[in-house]
Design a protein around this motif. Structure first.
Motif, mmCIF file in Angstrom:
data_model
loop_
_atom_site.group_PDB
_atom_site.id
_atom_site.type_symbol
_atom_site.label_atom_id
_atom_site.label_comp_id
_atom_site.label_asym_id
_atom_site.label_seq_id
_atom_site.Cartn_x
_atom_site.Cartn_y
_atom_site.Cartn_z
ATOM 1 N N TYR A 118 35.707 30.588 27.034
ATOM 2 C CA TYR A 118 36.808 31.194 26.288
ATOM 3 C C TYR A 118 36.282 32.291 25.382
ATOM 4 N N ARG A 141 40.828 34.328 33.948
ATOM 5 C CA ARG A 141 40.171 34.782 35.176
ATOM 6 C C ARG A 141 39.680 33.556 35.916
ATOM 7 N N ASP A 183 35.501 28.807 36.541
ATOM 8 C CA ASP A 183 34.877 28.780 37.860
ATOM 9 C C ASP A 183 35.290 27.488 38.547
ATOM 10 N N THR A 242 37.692 32.112 31.212
ATOM 11 C CA THR A 242 37.103 32.292 32.532
ATOM 12 C C THR A 242 36.848 30.908 33.095
ATOM 13 N N TYR A 294 37.676 32.159 39.334
ATOM 14 C CA TYR A 294 36.766 32.467 40.431
ATOM 15 C C TYR A 294 36.593 31.209 41.268
ATOM 16 N N THR A 300 43.447 36.764 38.512
ATOM 17 C CA THR A 300 43.725 36.858 37.085
ATOM 18 C C THR A 300 45.110 36.257 36.891
ATOM 19 N N SER A 349 39.106 35.500 43.907
ATOM 20 C CA SER A 349 39.244 35.519 42.445
ATOM 21 C C SER A 349 40.657 35.964 42.097
#
Length: 98
Positions: free
Chosen positions: A19, A75, A29, A27, A77, A90, A88
């Motif tokens: 963050y 985001r 993953d 973000t 991924y 957003t 990926s």
């Protein structure tokens, strides 16, 4: 144990969550679990992927909300075996869209 989700029948684990306070952006993953995840991913429609990613994003935003963190953007991924990127996205929190 990290949270586990599904995109169609592919198991997905959260492997990283970060963050940025200055941008109110997270973000995330995600990793597809299973040796055949790459092939299974290729067989999915973009609509199926996007719908399931939206569900995951909404859940993750809820986790951040629960600890008092308000996000504007996330985001995402998606990887499989040894950090090979599948896709990926957003996610825009206010609009609830990718």
């Amino acid at each position: 144990m990290s949270p586990r989700y599904y995109i169609d029948d592919i198991k997905i684990e959260v492997t990283y969550a970060g963050y940025s306070e200055s941008s109110d952006m997270a973000t995330i993953d995600l990793e597809a679990v299973g040796g055949d995840a790459g092939d299974a991913w290729d067989a999915l429609s973009s609509r199926t992927i996007e719908n399931d990613v939206l569900d995951i994003c909404e859940d993750v935003v809820g986790v951040f909300d629960d600890v008092g963190v308000s996000l504007e953007e996330m985001r995402v991924y998606l990887y499989y075996y040894d950090y090979n990127l599948l896709d990926s996205f957003t996610y825009y929190v206010d609009d609830e869209t990718l």
